[in-house]
Scaffold this motif. Structure first.
Motif, PDB file in Angstrom:
ATOM      1  N   LEU A 144     -11.018   8.307 -15.121  1.00  0.00           N
ATOM      2  CA  LEU A 144     -11.550   7.771 -16.370  1.00  0.00           C
ATOM      3  C   LEU A 144     -10.753   6.546 -16.810  1.00  0.00           C
ATOM      4  O   LEU A 144     -11.338   5.529 -17.206  1.00  0.00           O
ATOM      5  CB  LEU A 144     -11.534   8.852 -17.456  1.00  0.00           C
ATOM      6  CG  LEU A 144     -12.042   8.428 -18.841  1.00  0.00           C
ATOM      7  CD1 LEU A 144     -13.507   7.989 -18.770  1.00  0.00           C
ATOM      8  CD2 LEU A 144     -11.861   9.583 -19.829  1.00  0.00           C
ATOM      9  N   VAL A 145      -9.431   6.631 -16.747  1.00  0.00           N
ATOM     10  CA  VAL A 145      -8.587   5.486 -17.096  1.00  0.00           C
ATOM     11  C   VAL A 145      -8.932   4.297 -16.210  1.00  0.00           C
ATOM     12  O   VAL A 145      -9.119   3.173 -16.690  1.00  0.00           O
ATOM     13  CB  VAL A 145      -7.084   5.844 -16.982  1.00  0.00           C
ATOM     14  CG1 VAL A 145      -6.213   4.605 -17.032  1.00  0.00           C
ATOM     15  CG2 VAL A 145      -6.683   6.812 -18.079  1.00  0.00           C
ATOM     16  N   THR A 146      -9.047   4.534 -14.918  1.00  0.00           N
ATOM     17  CA  THR A 146      -9.379   3.452 -13.978  1.00  0.00           C
ATOM     18  C   THR A 146     -10.716   2.817 -14.324  1.00  0.00           C
ATOM     19  O   THR A 146     -10.851   1.592 -14.394  1.00  0.00           O
ATOM     20  CB  THR A 146      -9.398   3.993 -12.526  1.00  0.00           C
ATOM     21  OG1 THR A 146      -8.113   4.531 -12.218  1.00  0.00           O
ATOM     22  CG2 THR A 146      -9.735   2.892 -11.538  1.00  0.00           C
ATOM     23  N   ALA A 147     -11.725   3.644 -14.534  1.00  0.00           N
ATOM     24  CA  ALA A 147     -13.053   3.131 -14.853  1.00  0.00           C
ATOM     25  C   ALA A 147     -13.058   2.359 -16.173  1.00  0.00           C
ATOM     26  O   ALA A 147     -13.631   1.270 -16.268  1.00  0.00           O
ATOM     27  CB  ALA A 147     -14.060   4.282 -14.912  1.00  0.00           C
ATOM     28  N   ASN A 148     -12.411   2.908 -17.188  1.00  0.00           N
ATOM     29  CA  ASN A 148     -12.391   2.257 -18.502  1.00  0.00           C
ATOM     30  C   ASN A 148     -11.657   0.924 -18.469  1.00  0.00           C
ATOM     31  O   ASN A 148     -12.129  -0.070 -19.017  1.00  0.00           O
ATOM     32  CB  ASN A 148     -11.771   3.167 -19.555  1.00  0.00           C
ATOM     33  CG  ASN A 148     -12.660   4.337 -19.925  1.00  0.00           C
ATOM     34  OD1 ASN A 148     -13.837   4.376 -19.584  1.00  0.00           O
ATOM     35  ND2 ASN A 148     -12.090   5.311 -20.594  1.00  0.00           N
ATOM     36  N   SER A 150     -11.058  -0.943 -15.813  1.00  0.00           N
ATOM     37  CA  SER A 150     -11.823  -1.871 -14.965  1.00  0.00           C
ATOM     38  C   SER A 150     -12.999  -2.454 -15.729  1.00  0.00           C
ATOM     39  O   SER A 150     -13.305  -3.647 -15.602  1.00  0.00           O
ATOM     40  CB  SER A 150     -12.315  -1.175 -13.696  1.00  0.00           C
ATOM     41  OG  SER A 150     -11.220  -0.782 -12.902  1.00  0.00           O
ATOM     42  N   ALA A 151     -13.669  -1.628 -16.517  1.00  0.00           N
ATOM     43  CA  ALA A 151     -14.839  -2.091 -17.271  1.00  0.00           C
ATOM     44  C   ALA A 151     -14.465  -2.988 -18.444  1.00  0.00           C
ATOM     45  O   ALA A 151     -15.291  -3.783 -18.880  1.00  0.00           O
ATOM     46  CB  ALA A 151     -15.630  -0.888 -17.780  1.00  0.00           C
ATOM     47  N   SER A 152     -13.228  -2.891 -18.908  1.00  0.00           N
ATOM     48  CA  SER A 152     -12.837  -3.660 -20.094  1.00  0.00           C
ATOM     49  C   SER A 152     -12.517  -5.112 -19.777  1.00  0.00           C
ATOM     50  O   SER A 152     -12.290  -5.897 -20.674  1.00  0.00           O
ATOM     51  CB  SER A 152     -11.651  -3.001 -20.801  1.00  0.00           C
ATOM     52  OG  SER A 152     -10.471  -3.198 -20.055  1.00  0.00           O
ATOM     53  N   GLY A 153     -12.446  -5.416 -18.491  1.00  0.00           N
ATOM     54  CA  GLY A 153     -12.372  -6.790 -18.222  1.00  0.00           C
ATOM     55  C   GLY A 153     -11.431  -7.527 -17.486  1.00  0.00           C
ATOM     56  O   GLY A 153     -11.275  -8.645 -17.419  1.00  0.00           O
TER      57      GLY A 153
END
Length: 153
Positions: A144-148, A150-153
């Motif tokens: 979840l940390v990785t995905a979040n 990565s998605a934040s920019g």
């Protein structure tokens, strides 16, 4: 004492022990260091082990798919695969119907190494000392940390 004196401002702290990034960094180093002797016995570095895990799962994989799975760029991945090829563990070949695609395939020696590596996950799991539920929870949170992030920019 105001919030700037104890290292916090608006709920965030500049104290090292309060930093999630440091906890991740320290955990990553500790786990990677624990892998080192196990992988040295197999003749692998940790990044090479990750490549082998992808290949042990799929046998033959386009190099771009290995890069995507491991979140590594082609320039980082190519030397790793060349060293695995020099060690006789993998073979690289261009796909006959698309010369731009390089396939990486396990050799017999690479397949045999899978059997020798079977104890590595158990040894690492034991070193972590987590229950199966804690292990699953930690993995979910890290993904979840990785995905979040990565998605934040």
């Amino acid at each position: 004492m105001d919030s700037t004196e104890n290292g916090t401002e608006q709920g965030f702290s500049l104290l090292l022990d309060d930093q999630l990034c440091f906890a991740l960094y320290a955990a990553s180093r500790a786990v990677t260091n624990r892998y080192r002797p196990l992988l040295e016995a197999l003749g692998l570095t940790y990044p090479q082990y990750l490549v082998m895990l992808v290949l042990w799962e799929h046998d033959t994989v386009p190099i771009k798919d290995i890069g995507a799975a491991l979140q590594l760029d082609y320039g980082t991945l190519t030397p790793l695969i060349k060293r695995l090829e020099s060690a006789g563990l993998v073979r690289r070949e261009r796909r006959p119907d698309d010369e731009r695609t390089v396939l990486v395939t396990l050799t017999g020696q690479g397949q045999e190494l899978r059997e020798r590596a079977r104890t590595v996950p158990t040894d690492i799991g034991d070193a972590m000392g987590l229950s199966p539920a804690q292990f699953d929870q930690a993995r979910r949170l890290l993904r979840l940390v990785t995905a979040n992030v990565s998605a934040s920019g």
